[in-house]
Design a protein around this motif. Structure first.
Motif, PDB file in Angstrom:
ATOM      1  N   SER A  20       0.552  -1.061   0.163  1.00 28.27           N
ATOM      2  CA  SER A  20       0.265   0.015  -0.104  1.00 28.27           C
ATOM      3  C   SER A  20       0.566   1.066   0.176  1.00 28.27           C
ATOM      4  CB  SER A  20      -1.252  -0.189   1.634  1.00 28.27           C
ATOM      5  OG  SER A  20      -0.253   0.588   2.289  1.00 28.27           O
ATOM      6  N   SER A  21       2.143   1.565   0.572  1.00 30.05           N
ATOM      7  CA  SER A  21       2.644   2.745   0.612  1.00 30.05           C
ATOM      8  C   SER A  21       3.064   2.966  -0.702  1.00 30.05           C
ATOM      9  CB  SER A  21       4.127   1.825   1.948  1.00 30.05           C
ATOM     10  OG  SER A  21       3.904   2.375   3.169  1.00 30.05           O
ATOM     11  N   ARG A  22       3.647   1.825  -1.201  1.00 31.00           N
ATOM     12  CA  ARG A  22       4.259   2.114  -2.712  1.00 31.00           C
ATOM     13  C   ARG A  22       3.300   2.280  -3.615  1.00 31.00           C
ATOM     14  NH1 ARG A  22       7.584  -3.390  -2.656  1.00 31.00           N
ATOM     15  NH2 ARG A  22       5.698  -4.750  -3.184  1.00 31.00           N
ATOM     16  N   GLU A  23       2.099   2.018  -3.021  1.00 29.72           N
ATOM     17  CA  GLU A  23       0.673   2.447  -4.083  1.00 29.72           C
ATOM     18  C   GLU A  23       0.462   3.504  -4.072  1.00 29.72           C
ATOM     19  OE1 GLU A  23      -3.631   1.822  -4.550  1.00 29.72           O
ATOM     20  OE2 GLU A  23      -2.886  -0.205  -4.184  1.00 29.72           O
ATOM     21  N   LEU A  24       1.017   4.277  -2.851  1.00 27.63           N
ATOM     22  CA  LEU A  24       0.256   5.735  -2.513  1.00 27.63           C
ATOM     23  C   LEU A  24       1.018   6.698  -2.812  1.00 27.63           C
ATOM     24  CD1 LEU A  24       0.253   5.854   1.451  1.00 27.63           C
ATOM     25  CD2 LEU A  24      -1.400   5.912  -0.272  1.00 27.63           C
ATOM     26  N   ILE A  30       2.331  10.152   0.122  1.00 25.99           N
ATOM     27  CA  ILE A  30       3.657   9.975   1.156  1.00 25.99           C
ATOM     28  C   ILE A  30       3.273   9.306   2.691  1.00 25.99           C
ATOM     29  CG2 ILE A  30       5.531  10.645   2.965  1.00 25.99           C
ATOM     30  CD1 ILE A  30       6.669  12.889   1.459  1.00 25.99           C
ATOM     31  N   PRO A  31       3.420   7.943   2.655  1.00 27.80           N
ATOM     32  CA  PRO A  31       3.105   7.230   3.901  1.00 27.80           C
ATOM     33  C   PRO A  31       3.119   8.076   5.209  1.00 27.80           C
ATOM     34  CG  PRO A  31       3.959   5.974   2.262  1.00 27.80           C
ATOM     35  CD  PRO A  31       4.149   7.512   1.987  1.00 27.80           C
ATOM     36  N   ALA A  32       2.931   8.454   5.859  1.00 30.81           N
ATOM     37  CA  ALA A  32       3.358   8.511   7.576  1.00 30.81           C
ATOM     38  C   ALA A  32       2.315   8.140   8.506  1.00 30.81           C
ATOM     39  CB  ALA A  32       3.768  10.131   7.633  1.00 30.81           C
ATOM     40  N   VAL A  33       3.110   8.439   9.654  1.00 34.61           N
ATOM     41  CA  VAL A  33       2.415   8.042  11.198  1.00 34.61           C
ATOM     42  C   VAL A  33       2.415   9.019  11.925  1.00 34.61           C
ATOM     43  CG1 VAL A  33       3.163   6.446  13.349  1.00 34.61           C
ATOM     44  CG2 VAL A  33       2.907   5.232  10.726  1.00 34.61           C
ATOM     45  N   ILE A  34       1.504   9.737  12.812  1.00 34.00           N
ATOM     46  CA  ILE A  34       1.836  10.162  13.688  1.00 34.00           C
ATOM     47  C   ILE A  34       1.386   9.467  15.276  1.00 34.00           C
ATOM     48  CG2 ILE A  34       0.110  11.821  15.194  1.00 34.00           C
ATOM     49  CD1 ILE A  34      -1.305  12.434  12.720  1.00 34.00           C
ATOM     50  N   TYR A  35       2.270   9.446  16.389  1.00 36.87           N
ATOM     51  CA  TYR A  35       1.710   8.916  17.672  1.00 36.87           C
ATOM     52  C   TYR A  35       2.123   9.518  18.580  1.00 36.87           C
ATOM     53  CZ  TYR A  35       7.480   9.100  17.273  1.00 36.87           C
ATOM     54  OH  TYR A  35       8.760  10.323  17.369  1.00 36.87           O
ATOM     55  N   GLY A  36       2.563   8.882  19.912  1.00 37.21           N
ATOM     56  CA  GLY A  36       2.551   9.535  20.940  1.00 37.21           C
ATOM     57  C   GLY A  36       1.560  10.366  22.024  1.00 37.21           C
TER      58      GLY A  36
END
Length: 201
Positions: A20-24, A30-36
């Motif tokens: 799915s990251s390649r497809e994006l 761009i794939p990204a993550v929000i954490y914390g």
């Protein structure tokens, strides 16, 4: 204070993984993550053009941003991003959730001023920079854009330490057990001065 805050629009990602990251990326995202902030991580997709523009504008890692995820606005600080080693485009970004009282650790660049007022440099001495950036603990909404080291009066043989830098209120260095060196003024014939031993980090 760092660069002005900005907002990015994002979409939540249902599917994660390499496929799915390649497809994006093929579709300009761009794939990204929000954490914390003691909340579950959120996988998101951001516009490649928007993120690349922000990275190249400077101050990306020291500027708090707002990410609009399907209408929910989340304050974040970029913590890491990966570039493709061959084609130099952004592959992935990690964002840390922040609030007004969040303290963050960031690398802040060091700027040197008043070289012309340094007697050591005037007579041919060389500014040997030991640290181009200093890791600081700062309030998330008040990260300095850079630290200023004043070279006025610096002579050959002088060392400039973190204690000589005026830090903004609420900001302190991560290394707190010693007055570490940021730069030295060395005689031109001496070559490069020794940096601090790596084991002291």
């Amino acid at each position: 204070m760092s660069h002005a805050s900005y907002e990015l629009k994002a979409e939540a990602r249902e599917r994660v993984g390499k496929g799915s990251s390649r497809e994006l990326r093929r579709n300009g995202f761009i794939p990204a993550v929000i954490y914390g902030d003691k909340q579950s991580p959120i996988a998101i997709a951001l516009s490649t053009n928007e993120v690349t523009k922000r990275i190249h504008a400077g101050g990306f890692m020291t500027t708090v941003a707002t990410i609009d995820v399907n209408g929910e606005k989340i304050q974040v600080l970029p913590k890491d991003y990966q570039l493709d080693p061959v084609r130099d485009f952004t592959m992935h970004v990690d964002f840390l959730r922040v609030s007004g009282n969040t303290e963050v650790s960031v690398e802040v660049p060091v700027h040197f001023v008043n070289e012309e007022k340094s007697p050591g440099i005037k007579i041919g001495g060389v500014l040997n920079i030991v640290r181009h950036a200093v890791e600081l603990l700062c309030p998330a909404n008040d990260i300095p854009e850079f630290l200023t080291v004043d070279l006025t009066g610096a002579k050959i043989g002088d060392s400039l330490h973190i204690s000589a830098v005026k830090l903004p209120a609420g900001v302190r260095p991560v290394i707190s057990d010693r007055d570490f060196t940021i730069a030295t003024i060395v005689a031109p014939a001496a070559g490069v001065a020794e940096e601090e031993p790596a084991s002291a980090e």
